[in-house]
Design a protein around this motif. Structure first.
Motif, PDB file in Angstrom:
ATOM      1  N   ALA A  31       0.809  -1.221   0.000  1.00 30.19           N
ATOM      2  CA  ALA A  31       0.000   0.000   0.000  1.00 30.19           C
ATOM      3  C   ALA A  31       0.844   1.274   0.000  1.00 30.19           C
ATOM      4  N   HIS A  32       1.517   1.538   1.123  1.00 27.87           N
ATOM      5  CA  HIS A  32       2.211   2.810   1.305  1.00 27.87           C
ATOM      6  C   HIS A  32       3.267   3.063   0.224  1.00 27.87           C
ATOM      7  N   THR A  33       3.900   2.015  -0.249  1.00 23.36           N
ATOM      8  CA  THR A  33       4.936   2.162  -1.277  1.00 23.36           C
ATOM      9  C   THR A  33       4.411   2.938  -2.472  1.00 23.36           C
ATOM     10  N   TYR A  34       3.244   2.551  -2.962  1.00 24.75           N
ATOM     11  CA  TYR A  34       2.705   3.137  -4.188  1.00 24.75           C
ATOM     12  C   TYR A  34       1.973   4.445  -3.930  1.00 24.75           C
ATOM     13  N   ALA A  78      12.128   7.352   0.703  1.00 20.82           N
ATOM     14  CA  ALA A  78      11.001   7.316   1.642  1.00 20.82           C
ATOM     15  C   ALA A  78      10.696   5.854   1.913  1.00 20.82           C
ATOM     16  N   ALA A  79      11.198   5.336   3.012  1.00 19.55           N
ATOM     17  CA  ALA A  79      11.123   3.887   3.232  1.00 19.55           C
ATOM     18  C   ALA A  79      11.048   3.543   4.704  1.00 19.55           C
ATOM     19  N   ASP A  80      10.308   2.489   4.998  1.00 11.92           N
ATOM     20  CA  ASP A  80      10.264   1.923   6.343  1.00 11.92           C
ATOM     21  C   ASP A  80      10.920   0.556   6.367  1.00 11.92           C
ATOM     22  N   THR A  81      11.643   0.237   5.329  1.00 15.47           N
ATOM     23  CA  THR A  81      12.339  -1.036   5.239  1.00 15.47           C
ATOM     24  C   THR A  81      13.671  -0.804   4.539  1.00 15.47           C
ATOM     25  N   LYS A  82      14.508  -1.804   4.510  1.00 14.10           N
ATOM     26  CA  LYS A  82      15.868  -1.644   4.006  1.00 14.10           C
ATOM     27  C   LYS A  82      15.879  -1.354   2.507  1.00 14.10           C
ATOM     28  N   VAL A  83      16.680  -0.369   2.119  1.00 15.06           N
ATOM     29  CA  VAL A  83      16.848   0.003   0.718  1.00 15.06           C
ATOM     30  C   VAL A  83      18.340   0.000   0.412  1.00 15.06           C
ATOM     31  N   ASP A  84      18.716  -0.537  -0.725  1.00 19.86           N
ATOM     32  CA  ASP A  84      20.119  -0.529  -1.135  1.00 19.86           C
ATOM     33  C   ASP A  84      20.532   0.904  -1.438  1.00 19.86           C
ATOM     34  N   MET A  85      21.410   1.443  -0.600  1.00 22.75           N
ATOM     35  CA  MET A  85      21.797   2.849  -0.721  1.00 22.75           C
ATOM     36  C   MET A  85      23.081   3.050  -1.537  1.00 22.75           C
ATOM     37  N   PRO A 143      10.667   8.398   6.706  1.00 21.19           N
ATOM     38  CA  PRO A 143       9.677   7.318   6.672  1.00 21.19           C
ATOM     39  C   PRO A 143       8.766   7.482   5.457  1.00 21.19           C
ATOM     40  N   VAL A 144       8.197   6.374   4.984  1.00 21.78           N
ATOM     41  CA  VAL A 144       7.378   6.425   3.784  1.00 21.78           C
ATOM     42  C   VAL A 144       6.162   7.343   3.971  1.00 21.78           C
ATOM     43  N   ALA A 145       5.655   7.454   5.205  1.00 24.49           N
ATOM     44  CA  ALA A 145       4.490   8.311   5.456  1.00 24.49           C
ATOM     45  C   ALA A 145       4.789   9.779   5.170  1.00 24.49           C
ATOM     46  N   LYS A 146       6.033  10.194   5.317  1.00 31.72           N
ATOM     47  CA  LYS A 146       6.406  11.590   5.039  1.00 31.72           C
ATOM     48  C   LYS A 146       6.132  11.935   3.583  1.00 31.72           C
ATOM     49  N   ALA A 147       6.402  10.993   2.684  1.00 33.51           N
ATOM     50  CA  ALA A 147       6.178  11.259   1.267  1.00 33.51           C
ATOM     51  C   ALA A 147       4.692  11.372   0.950  1.00 33.51           C
ATOM     52  N   ILE A 148       3.863  10.704   1.732  1.00 32.40           N
ATOM     53  CA  ILE A 148       2.418  10.775   1.519  1.00 32.40           C
ATOM     54  C   ILE A 148       1.853  12.094   2.032  1.00 32.40           C
ATOM     55  N   HIS A 149       2.352  12.559   3.175  1.00 36.17           N
ATOM     56  CA  HIS A 149       1.749  13.722   3.841  1.00 36.17           C
ATOM     57  C   HIS A 149       2.537  15.022   3.661  1.00 36.17           C
ATOM     58  N   GLU A 150       3.807  14.936   3.357  1.00 36.50           N
ATOM     59  CA  GLU A 150       4.609  16.155   3.220  1.00 36.50           C
ATOM     60  C   GLU A 150       5.444  16.135   1.940  1.00 36.50           C
ATOM     61  N   PRO A 151       4.838  15.796   0.789  1.00 38.02           N
ATOM     62  CA  PRO A 151       5.624  15.696  -0.444  1.00 38.02           C
ATOM     63  C   PRO A 151       6.231  17.021  -0.883  1.00 38.02           C
ATOM     64  N   GLN A 152       5.489  18.104  -0.697  1.00 36.51           N
ATOM     65  CA  GLN A 152       5.993  19.409  -1.135  1.00 36.51           C
ATOM     66  C   GLN A 152       7.242  19.800  -0.348  1.00 36.51           C
TER      67      GLN A 152
END
Length: 631
Positions: free
Chosen positions: A178-181, A226-233, A245-254
């Motif tokens: 869900a949150h990813t997309y 924007a991730a709550d799980t491991k990402v290859d950096m 956190p991924v929620a930041k991209a949903i609520h504070e994208p600007q």
């Protein structure tokens, strides 16, 4: 596959009776079970609750998407529920939730199912679509709204192909459903409104989609992860990277996109080896990563509490003391807020977030309690216990102890998963951390006080040497781990009643932006017009002790700027200690210089120390940099 292959009239509840989060979960699961979509109702509920423990799925704007991927699911399905009055689902925006989509993905769900589930999450970012669902009068209208949305909506992999700036992003959540997309769609839609080029890679359950290429990353001004799980950096080495956190991209994208546009983020350095001949710093990992997580969360308490303490002193040094002739009620209130409360929490917050960095959320409570024991349970007459030393040890102790407990309980049956985070982890980790800290804290207190006593005994050349080290460290990475280590040391001695080292730290931190501002004024032919404009801002940033104001210059020319700033800051730190400057405020820059002990003469000497360091740093940069025409 269409969404309505997974969401049918049999899995729709138009008028939910639930009045709380737990009741809502139960009601939706019951509907899922009645539709014969589950193997094991209780195991599915445990998986849903385990996901909620990671972070709430109440994403805000009246929507909640509880979801789980588990073998307890017979076949992938969606239950839609609607609460007319809304209910408290612990949403990220604090608003009641009215629309509920419970997503059930089976352990072996194929990519087609997972992509369909993800598509629904994206559609929920559309206000018109949500309004249609809220106003639907029958199950058929819900189905019709979804079908029409699928017909008109074509998910694009990237946002705009034109626009200003180039940004790349990665979104990922634990289940990848869900949150990813939702985060990806929100970033793309907002970027389009802001006329920004963006490409978003989604790390979902069905695999990586819209993968970022080397060329995409190379051309980007900044990266948002924007991730709550491991990402290859590792692909982002050398780029400005914003991690949230991924929620930041949903609520504070600007806000995120603006930061990315302005490169308001540290440059990431990979922990992997670089090719031979390079000399780049490695990404902070392990000890430094956990320590900086604690320090960064502690700083708002320092700044907010410190400034309030400083303001209270303007009414008189003893104005907060009811027994003093200088007593002022407002000053006492400021001291109560800043000193008795904000500063009281420094060590527990430091320890709590160190443990959080190590063991995630289960580590936070034992870390906080360990830090509180550090400052409240030492030896008789020891004042603040083991202070920052005890807090550091408590944080790492709680973090790794919790990590061990989590691994020890990995083998428990699946139906107990929901109890781990709410019962087993906190009880065992708090008990273990608390007992160990109670046993070792008296010894830590003795060591801590012995170290502080030794520092207080320094004088002359010895204390000036400490000033050189503290001042120089403040300029090495200008807000990074070395800077924070020096500043934390100053705070520790301030808490113990020694005010010289925090004065050195503040002077050393003010010098870099002031020096670069002065350099852009004195040596205009060595800086671009944009750099000269940035220099004007740096005057204000330096005056208020915001060392990060020099970062744009250091990033553009580190070989010349950083050594010059270290030299200037080291001299400023040495002079403050040589002049025996004592400062009772931990932050504030120019607005707290009047609080230097010893009156006007000492305050002037402090200003002189900062000015001399700034001038030396500016001249050093001016001598090292070439004229733009010759560069």
């Amino acid at each position: 596959m269409k969404i309505t292959d997974l969401l049918t009239k049999e899995t729709i509840v138009l008028n939910m009776t639930a009045s709380s989060k737990s009741e809502a979960i139960d009601e939706l699961i019951q509907k899922m079970d009645e539709a014969d979509k589950l193997h094991d109702k209780e195991a599915f509920k445990a998986a849903i609750e385990a996901r909620e423990q990671q972070s709430t799925t109440g994403i805000g704007e009246g929507i909640a998407i509880p979801h789980a991927k588990t073998s307890a699911v017979k076949e992938p399905a969606i239950v839609f529920g609607r609460s007319r009055n809304g209910l408290d689902y612990e949403s990220l925006d604090g608003q009641p939730s009215r629309l509920f989509f419970m997503i059930a993905a089976s352990e072996g769900a194929n990519n087609t199912h997972l992509e369909t589930l993800s598509r629904l999450s994206s559609y929920l970012m559309d206000n018109k679509f949500r309004t249609r669902l809220e106003n639907a009068s029958s199950e058929n209208e819900v189905i019709q709204a979804i079908n029409e949305k699928e017909e008109e909506e074509e998910i694009e992999e990237t946002s705009t192909d034109d626009g200003s700036g180039k940004i790349v992003a990665v979104t990922a959540c634990p289940t990848g459903i869900a949150h990813t997309y939702m985060a990806a769609d929100k970033l793309k839609a907002t970027a389009k409104e802001m006329n920004i080029q963006i490409k978003v890679q989604t790390n979902g359950s069905s695999g990586v989609k819209n993968r970022l290429t080397e060329n995409d990353i190379a051309e980007a001004d900044a990266v948002i992860v924007a991730a709550d799980t491991k990402v290859d950096m590792s692909p982002f080495n050398g780029k400005h990277v914003i991690e949230v956190p991924v929620a930041k991209a949903i609520h504070e994208p600007q806000e995120l996109l603006k930061k990315a546009q302005n490169k308001e983020a540290d440059i990431y350095y990979s922990s992997e080896k670089f090719s031979e001949g390079t000399n780049k710093k490695k990404q902070k990992t392990g000890f430094y990563k956990h320590l900086m997580n604690g320090v960064s969360h502690m700083l708002p308490f320092v700044v907010g509490g410190g400034i309030l303490i400083a303001i209270s002193f303007f009414f008189g040094i003893n104005a907060a003391d009811p027994s003093s002739d200088e007593y002022n009620r407002f000053a006492e209130m400021l001291m109560t807020i800043g000193g008795a409360n904000a500063f009281y929490l420094l060590v527990p917050v430091l320890a709590g977030f160190i443990a959080y960095s190590i063991a995630d959320r289960p580590g936070f409570a034992p870390g906080m309690i360990g830090g509180l024991i550090a400052i409240t349970s030492g030896v008789e007459g020891a004042g603040n216990g083991s202070g920052f030393l005890g807090g550091l040890i408590a944080g790492f102790l709680a973090g790794y102890l919790t990590l061990g407990i989590k691994r020890m309980l990995d083998g428990l049956p699946a139906f107990l998963d929901g109890m781990k985070t709410v019962l087993f982890y906190p009880v065992l980790a708090i008990f273990g951390t608390g007992m160990i800290m109670l046993l070792i804290n008296p010894s830590l207190t003795s060591i801590y006080n012995g170290l502080l006593s030794w520092l207080e005994s320094l004088s002359g050349a010895n204390i000036a040497l400490v000033g050189i080290i503290i001042g120089g460290m403040m300029a090495v990475d200008m807000g990074g781990p070395i800077n924070k280590a020096a500043y934390t040391f100053g705070l520790a001695t301030l808490e113990s009643g020694n005010y010289e080292f925090i004065a050195a730290a503040m002077a050393g931190g003010m010098v870099p932006p002031l020096a670069m501002a002065l350099a852009t004024t004195l040596f205009k032919n060595k800086f671009t017009e944009q750099e000269r404009e940035t220099g004007k801002t740096a005057y204000a940033l330096g005056a208020f002790f915001i060392t990060e104001g020099a970062i744009p210059f250091a990033a553009a020319d580190p070989a010349r700027v950083i050594p010059s700033m270290v030299a200037g800051s080291a001299i400023a730190g040495a002079l403050t200690t040589w002049f025996s400057i004592n400062l009772t405020a931990p932050h504030g820059g120019i607005i707290v210089i009047g609080l230097v002990e010893g009156g006007v003469m000492k305050a002037l000497l402090y200003i002189l120390a900062i000015a001399v360091g700034s001038i030396i740093g500016a001249i050093a940069v001016g001598l090292l940099k070439k004229d733009l025409q010759k560069a």
